[in-house]
Write a protein that holds these residues in place. Structure first.
Motif, short mmCIF file in Angstrom:
data_model
loop_
_atom_site.label_atom_id
_atom_site.label_comp_id
_atom_site.label_asym_id
_atom_site.label_seq_id
_atom_site.Cartn_x
_atom_site.Cartn_y
_atom_site.Cartn_z
N THR A 144 28.71 2.03 -13.91
CA THR A 144 29.15 2.90 -15.01
C THR A 144 29.51 4.27 -14.44
O THR A 144 28.68 4.90 -13.77
CB THR A 144 28.07 3.06 -16.07
N ILE A 145 30.74 4.71 -14.68
CA ILE A 145 31.20 6.01 -14.22
C ILE A 145 31.76 6.76 -15.42
O ILE A 145 32.65 6.26 -16.11
CB ILE A 145 32.28 5.87 -13.13
N ARG A 146 31.24 7.96 -15.65
CA ARG A 146 31.72 8.79 -16.75
C ARG A 146 32.14 10.14 -16.20
O ARG A 146 31.34 10.88 -15.64
CB ARG A 146 30.63 8.96 -17.81
N GLU A 147 33.43 10.45 -16.34
CA GLU A 147 33.97 11.71 -15.86
C GLU A 147 34.10 12.69 -17.01
O GLU A 147 34.42 12.32 -18.14
CB GLU A 147 35.33 11.49 -15.20
N ASN A 148 33.89 13.98 -16.71
CA ASN A 148 33.97 15.01 -17.73
C ASN A 148 35.38 15.51 -17.97
O ASN A 148 35.62 16.26 -18.93
CB ASN A 148 33.08 16.20 -17.34
N GLY A 149 36.30 15.16 -17.13
CA GLY A 149 37.67 15.64 -17.27
C GLY A 149 38.60 14.94 -16.31
O GLY A 149 38.42 13.76 -16.00
N GLY A 150 39.61 15.67 -15.83
CA GLY A 150 40.59 15.10 -14.93
C GLY A 150 40.13 15.13 -13.49
O GLY A 150 38.93 15.13 -13.19
N MET A 151 41.10 15.19 -12.58
CA MET A 151 40.79 15.16 -11.16
C MET A 151 39.89 16.33 -10.76
O MET A 151 40.12 17.47 -11.15
CB MET A 151 42.09 15.21 -10.34
N GLY A 152 38.85 16.02 -9.98
CA GLY A 152 37.93 17.04 -9.51
C GLY A 152 36.80 17.38 -10.45
O GLY A 152 35.93 18.19 -10.11
N SER A 153 36.76 16.79 -11.63
CA SER A 153 35.70 17.11 -12.60
C SER A 153 34.39 16.42 -12.21
O SER A 153 34.37 15.47 -11.42
CB SER A 153 36.12 16.68 -14.00
N ASP A 154 33.29 16.90 -12.77
CA ASP A 154 31.99 16.28 -12.53
C ASP A 154 31.96 14.88 -13.16
O ASP A 154 32.64 14.60 -14.15
CB ASP A 154 30.87 17.13 -13.13
N PHE A 155 31.15 14.02 -12.57
CA PHE A 155 31.03 12.66 -13.10
C PHE A 155 29.61 12.17 -12.85
O PHE A 155 28.90 12.66 -11.96
CB PHE A 155 32.05 11.71 -12.47
#
Length: 334
Positions: A144-155
């Protein structure tokens, strides 16, 4: 006086079978006098067209069977038939298939056959895609991977709902600095990804319960060069370079890895009061008709484009050394 000679031709066909009447496909049928040959079909049938009227020696051979030769005198009939029944050769070796594998393919098979609960992603089949490792790991079961935004964001990265540790060539990823993360490493730099669930090998020290991910980068002994570049939405650029050079005489090997990522991340954001997500909007100035005083009013917006959130990352690595070189050390005692 004129005389004409008619040259007659004939057709020859038949079947090749074993002693149980089972068709033998791929058997070789050869006529020595005419230097002609053919192979039997899946049903054991064969055929020769336009043969001259003469005595012919027809030889049939196949792997695992005794060869057989028959003498045929083509008759005046247009078509002739000749069947063969081959006996199995018990002393012959069975047919052996040799399949070559690359080193990475062999390692993938070895890991899958180990006793660990592991899923291996072979990235040699993904070299024509411009993507990062997060996009591929999402397809792995239990990840499970959840990103907070686009490229370079925290996940957040979890295996079976528990925290997991990430390694690059068996070294913890945090040792490489902030530029090395799963959402900016191009697939061209990686051979395979090993996703261990729960118990992990001893060479991957970790104290988390979820497991570990081991990213194996490309390493080749031969000379090669690989470059990729991709462009996407929000002014996104992704480039990667990997090269390996080796001097056969001296054994000197030079390996270079590099990648570059950039994105403006100016994607559209939307308000959603149902989940308490509201964009602040902007202040609009107006004059109060009763008091004549200038006042500011907050105007909320339904959508707005993200700004000041551009991301740029890059990495370069250069390795040099000698490979497969014998060294001689002399000791002198005074």
């Amino acid at each position: 006086m004129l005389c004409a000679q008619k040259i007659e031709t004939f057709n020859l066909s038949g079947y090749v079978k074993d002693t149980f009447g089972k068709p033998i496909s791929g058997a070789t049928i050869y006529i020595r006098e005419l230097d002609k040959g053919t192979t039997s079909d899946v049903d054991g049938s064969y055929q020769f067209l336009k043969l001259k009227n003469s005595n012919l020696n027809v030889r049939v051979s196949s792997v695992g069977y005794h060869s057989e030769t028959k003498t045929l005198n083509l008759s005046t009939n247009e078509n002739s038939f000749l069947d063969f029944q081959l006996r199995r050769d018990e002393k012959s070796l069975a047919e052996v298939s040799v399949v070559g594998q690359r080193l990475n393919q062999r390692k993938v098979q070895e890991i899958k056959q180990s006793g660990y609960a592991v899923n291996v992603i072979d990235l040699t089949t993904q070299v024509d895609k411009v993507a990062d490792l997060n996009q591929l790991l999402r397809r792995s079961p239990g990840v499970t991977i959840r990103e907070n935004g686009g490229m370079g964001s925290d996940f957040s990265f979890k295996i079976n709902g528990l925290d997991a540790k990430i390694f690059i060539d068996e070294v913890p990823m945090e040792n490489y600095g902030s530029s090395m993360t799963l959402n900016n490493i191009p697939v061209n730099l990686v051979d395979r990804i090993e996703v261990y669930k729960g118990v992990v090998p001893a060479y991957l020290p970790t104290d988390v319960l979820g497991g570990a991910v081991n990213i194996i980068t490309k390493r080749r002994n031969k000379q090669f060069f690989d470059f990729s570049y991709g462009y996407g939405s929000f002014n996104t650029h992704q480039a990667s370079l990997i090269a390996n050079m080796r001097d056969a005489k001296t054994g000197l090997m030079v390996k270079a890895d590099a990648f570059f990522n950039h994105s403006d991340n100016n994607y559209m954001m939307y308000s959603n009061p149902k989940y308490g997500i509201n964009l602040d909007g902007y202040f609009k100035s107006f004059v109060d008709e009763e008091t004549g005083i200038v006042q500011n009013q907050l105007v909320k917006v339904d959508k707005a484009r993200r700004f000041h959130d551009a991301y740029t990352s890059g990495m370069g690595k250069l390795e040099a050394g000698f490979e497969n070189v014998k060294w001689q050390i002399d000791y002198f005692l005074a």
